[in-house]
Design an enzyme around this catalytic site. Structure first.
Site, PDB file in Angstrom:
ATOM      1  CG  HIS A  47      -5.070  44.141 -33.928  1.00 53.13           C
ATOM      2  ND1 HIS A  47      -5.707  43.695 -35.059  1.00 53.13           N
ATOM      3  CD2 HIS A  47      -5.114  45.494 -33.959  1.00 53.13           C
ATOM      4  CE1 HIS A  47      -6.117  44.732 -35.764  1.00 53.13           C
ATOM      5  NE2 HIS A  47      -5.768  45.835 -35.119  1.00 53.13           N
ATOM      6  CG  ASP A  76     -10.344  49.405 -33.047  1.00 53.54           C
ATOM      7  OD1 ASP A  76      -9.378  50.015 -33.512  1.00 53.54           O
ATOM      8  OD2 ASP A  76     -10.439  48.158 -33.058  1.00 53.54           O
ATOM      9  CG  HIS A  89     -11.677  47.887 -36.785  1.00 52.52           C
ATOM     10  ND1 HIS A  89     -11.976  47.839 -38.130  1.00 52.52           N
ATOM     11  CD2 HIS A  89     -10.419  48.373 -36.692  1.00 52.52           C
ATOM     12  CE1 HIS A  89     -10.936  48.280 -38.821  1.00 52.52           C
ATOM     13  NE2 HIS A  89      -9.975  48.614 -37.977  1.00 52.52           N
TER      14      HIS A  89
END
Length: 296
Positions: A47, A76, A89
């Site tokens: 992640h 992201d 993000h």
């Protein structure tokens, strides 16, 4: 801390093609696994890179994930004032850069209010620790090239699409320009996801060959309508259960294969064992080594 895995350990992933080095045999196995159901352990997805150990969404984080043996990384994507796509993000630069010190009069420091050139000057590593001082916010182009250089695969999240009208088209353009929309990447190395159902629909409409994912937990009764335009349902781990996983798996997605389910963000061994027991296909985590050890 982590210990560099032996080559045999790094090659032992049995999810949807988690090997760093892909050949025809592993790609065929991956396709079969996605069609027939999960085989072996769930796929472990880093992640924002290995973000428990290096500043998120930076080269350092994805390089570390590669060094640890993880092929899939998540990132992201947002858009700057002058239309460049960058990998961050939050919609504000304040948490993960020194923007407050560099541009003190421009609160709340939204990405959409800064040019790509301004963002390129920011320190995106010192907040995490002095070792990473000078790390930069990568553009999507730079990030894609680094992921490719590492032999990795990408779960790309379009962030806050309502803030950036047309970002889906922009994202697909950059992917195409950087060679990520050829058959090899589209079939085996790329998934595009979003919390915005309309954003996922837009990607599917413009490039129906791309694997897509919806971030969230639609009601079971609504899952068939999502399956019309997406291939994955990716809920938070706090909302998932064995019954919900089974309901997802009963359906086929937009490409005629069994719907896939990856859950986020699971960062401890107990949580990983719990969702593994539910039968999820993938686990998105800041601590990929911890999760790998828990589900082995």
């Amino acid at each position: 801390m982590y210990v560099r895995p032996a080559a045999a350990t790094a090659a032992a992933f049995l999810g949807a093609g988690a090997l760093l080095l892909q050949g025809p045999a592993t790609e065929a196995a991956e396709a079969a696994a996605q069609t027939a159901g999960r085989h072996g352990e769930p796929l472990v997805i880093a992640h924002r890179g290995a973000s428990a150990y290096a500043p998120e969404n930076t080269f350092a984080a994805i390089d570390l994930a590669a060094d640890m043996g993880f092929a899939w990384v998540e990132n992201d994507v947002q858009r700057t004032k002058d239309g460049e796509l960058v990998v961050v993000h939050d919609d504000s630069l304040a948490r993960t850069t020194d923007v407050e010190q560099r541009f003190p009069g421009r609160a709340p420091w939204k990405i959409k209010d800064f040019t790509a050139a301004e963002i390129a000057t920011l320190d995106a590593g010192s907040w995490f620790g002095p070792k990473w001082a000078g790390a930069r916010v990568p553009t999507l182009k730079q990030y894609l090239n680094r992921v490719d250089d590492n032999g990795q695969k990408l779960l790309l999240e379009i962030k806050k699409p309502e803030t950036y009208p047309g970002i889906e088209k922009d994202t697909l353009r950059v992917l195409r320009e950087e060679g990520w929309l050829d058959r090899r990447h589209v079939k085996h190395r790329l998934v595009i996801q979003s919390f915005g159902a309309d954003s996922v629909k837009a990607v599917h409409r413009q490039r129906p060959d791309i694997t897509t994912g919806f971030l969230g937990t639609p009601a079971v009764a609504d899952l068939p309508s999502y399956a019309a335009f997406t291939d994955q349902i990716n809920p938070t781990h706090t909302s998932v259960s064995a019954e919900y996983v089974a309901a997802v798996h009963r359906l086929k997605g937009a490409h005629g294969k069994r719907l896939w389910i990856s859950t986020w963000t699971v960062n401890d061994a107990a949580g990983a064992a719990r969702v593994d027991g539910f039968g999820v296909d993938g686990i998105i985590t800041n601590n990929p080594d911890v999760v790998r050890d828990a589900v082995d």
